[in-house]
Enzyme design. Sequence first.
Site, PDB file in Angstrom:
ATOM      1  N   GLU A 193      -4.247 -13.193  14.168  1.00 13.04           N
ATOM      2  CA  GLU A 193      -5.151 -12.691  13.452  1.00 13.04           C
ATOM      3  C   GLU A 193      -4.205 -12.896  12.216  1.00 13.04           C
ATOM      4  O   GLU A 193      -4.017 -11.214  11.897  1.00 13.04           O
ATOM      5  CB  GLU A 193      -5.840 -11.390  13.907  1.00 13.04           C
ATOM      6  N   GLY A 221      -3.391 -12.447   7.821  1.00 12.30           N
ATOM      7  CA  GLY A 221      -4.057 -11.546   6.875  1.00 12.30           C
ATOM      8  C   GLY A 221      -3.441 -12.171   5.904  1.00 12.30           C
ATOM      9  O   GLY A 221      -3.405 -12.655   4.818  1.00 12.30           O
ATOM     10  N   CYS A 250      -6.428  10.048 -13.354  1.00 15.16           N
ATOM     11  CA  CYS A 250      -5.707  11.562 -13.230  1.00 15.16           C
ATOM     12  C   CYS A 250      -5.289  11.456 -12.058  1.00 15.16           C
ATOM     13  O   CYS A 250      -5.625  12.792 -11.706  1.00 15.16           O
ATOM     14  CB  CYS A 250      -6.834  12.031 -13.718  1.00 15.16           C
ATOM     15  N   GLU A 251      -3.893  10.766 -11.431  1.00 13.11           N
ATOM     16  CA  GLU A 251      -3.222  10.974 -10.405  1.00 13.11           C
ATOM     17  C   GLU A 251      -1.646  11.131 -10.808  1.00 13.11           C
ATOM     18  O   GLU A 251      -1.346   9.624 -10.983  1.00 13.11           O
ATOM     19  CB  GLU A 251      -3.402  10.510  -8.854  1.00 13.11           C
ATOM     20  N   ARG A 289      -1.421   0.203  -3.024  1.00 15.29           N
ATOM     21  CA  ARG A 289      -0.375   0.448  -2.047  1.00 15.29           C
ATOM     22  C   ARG A 289       0.869   0.749  -2.370  1.00 15.29           C
ATOM     23  O   ARG A 289       0.956   1.500  -2.069  1.00 15.29           O
ATOM     24  CB  ARG A 289      -0.140  -1.569  -2.012  1.00 15.29           C
ATOM     25  N   TYR A 321      -4.712  -7.092   0.505  1.00 21.70           N
ATOM     26  CA  TYR A 321      -4.451  -5.625   0.356  1.00 21.70           C
ATOM     27  C   TYR A 321      -4.544  -5.128  -0.652  1.00 21.70           C
ATOM     28  O   TYR A 321      -4.165  -3.943  -1.406  1.00 21.70           O
ATOM     29  CB  TYR A 321      -3.614  -4.655   1.058  1.00 21.70           C
ATOM     30  N   TYR A 361       1.512   3.278  -0.311  1.00 24.76           N
ATOM     31  CA  TYR A 361       3.040   3.418   0.402  1.00 24.76           C
ATOM     32  C   TYR A 361       4.228   2.814  -0.348  1.00 24.76           C
ATOM     33  O   TYR A 361       5.228   2.764   0.621  1.00 24.76           O
ATOM     34  CB  TYR A 361       2.734   1.837   1.344  1.00 24.76           C
TER      35      TYR A 361
HETATM   36  C1  LIG Z   1      -4.766  -5.396   9.830  1.00 26.00           C
HETATM   37  C2  LIG Z   1      -5.038  -6.360  10.913  1.00 26.00           C
HETATM   38  C3  LIG Z   1      -4.232  -7.425  11.718  1.00 26.00           C
HETATM   39  C4  LIG Z   1      -3.933  -8.217   9.658  1.00 26.00           C
HETATM   40  O1  LIG Z   1      -2.743  -7.888   9.187  1.00 26.00           O
HETATM   41  P1  LIG Z   1      -1.664  -8.327   8.696  1.00 26.00           P
HETATM   42  O2  LIG Z   1      -0.257  -7.678   8.448  1.00 26.00           O
HETATM   43  O3  LIG Z   1      -2.755  -8.599   7.438  1.00 26.00           O
HETATM   44  O4  LIG Z   1      -1.173 -10.316   9.094  1.00 26.00           O
HETATM   45  C5  LIG Z   1      -4.446  -8.604  12.111  1.00 26.00           C
HETATM   46  N1  LIG Z   1      -5.220  -7.153  13.458  1.00 26.00           N
HETATM   47  C6  LIG Z   1      -5.684  -6.454  13.308  1.00 26.00           C
HETATM   48  C7  LIG Z   1      -5.815  -5.841  14.810  1.00 26.00           C
HETATM   49  C8  LIG Z   1      -5.377  -5.760  12.099  1.00 26.00           C
HETATM   50  O5  LIG Z   1      -6.296  -4.652  12.032  1.00 26.00           O
END
Ligand SMILES: *Cc1c(COP(=O)(O)O)cnc(C)c1O
Length: 418
Positions: A275, A277, A343-344, A314, A372, A318
Amino acid sequence: MNAFDYRDGVLHAEDVALPAIADAVGTPVHVYSASALRHAARAFSSAMGGLSSARFAFAVKANPNTAVLRLLADCGYGADIVSGGELRRAREAGMAPADIVFSGVGKTDREMADALDAGIGQFNLELEEEGRVLAQLASLRGRRAPAVLRVNPDVDGGSHAKITTGRRESKFGVDITSAADLYDRLARCDGLELHGVALHIGSQISDLAPLEAAYRRIGTLIVELRARGHHITRVDLGGGLGIPYRPEDRMPSLADYAAMVAGLTRGWDVGLTFEPGRIITGLAGILLTRVTWVKPGAIHPLVIVDAAMTDLARPALYNAYHRFAAVTPDGTTMTATLAGPVCETGDLFGVGRSIDRVGRGDLAVFHATGAYGSAMASIYNCRPLSPQVMVDGGAFTIVRDRLSPPEVLSATPAATAP
Ligand SMILES: *Cc1c(COP(=O)(O)O)cnc(C)c1O
């Protein structure tokens, strides 16, 4: 590859000079490189390609732009979604329901029912009661819901506290020490087709050790589940690999990650799901902005740009670092604090940073905003959502228009009502 580079002193996105985009579309604007996206998607899937029946589900939350998703679908990616809205996005982008994985700790009954009706490929269960409700919803439809159990391996991903998800006290997954008993109980539900486990220990992970430790624990759990008579055919290893935001950042290579996964999972005899991202879209996007003012400050001058935390949250969320660079640098630098107009007090992109010298009206970019970035945009301070542009070679297209707050609100589809 570097899709964002200088030619004759002007920063380009592939073959397009960024001032041309600013002139045509205005600023701030998110700019994506199609070839960088394709390159990252293919690099990831081919690095993992040697693994048995690997599947790739892009974490839509990192960048839900439909044009981005369509491009990734063309590269063989499905989707990892966390809401009904993301389900719609993935389907609009042409992703097959069977290639969609539904993660998330707070799926509503309505979202689960809609995902069942769409025929998605996998639900990642977060708690026992969710599994029971999903089983009932599926039974009502004369079906069995394909599912895996998300386990919390109690490993710290080692990144920022707000993006680490695999520690025991985090809200995600079920405690690994009770996972086998819980799996036994859920496997007895008629409406569920439980076929394995999932984990995801956090994001922007810069070291393979925590991933390896977590995967090892999953390997032990698989042995235990099989000893209890369960058919384990799929393991979802989540996402989380980090990208270099700072020039000095060193991240594990895809080859090293793939070798670690191959070595650890060799005896598992399962299909693996990934998964990813951030690692797919992060470096394929920049945020193009214009300097509104350079204001004298108590310690450093304040470079106030027209992008804000509403375009790139971000840093405010963070303390994340995004490299700032002038589009037409003159070779000199200045020390400044980078601020947005919201305004923060926290609407800052960096404090006391050494940056290319810029003045009022100059164009500049924040690098590595493809994950993100636009995904976390808001209309706070009644700011519009910034447009998004996809560059492909020498051409660019607007893949999402600038949206004013009234447009954002009126665009809310009725289908999201309870
Ligand atoms: C956010 C998320 C991802 C992706 O995370 P990356 O750090 O962007 O690779 C994959 N799986 C789940 C369940 C997530 O919440």
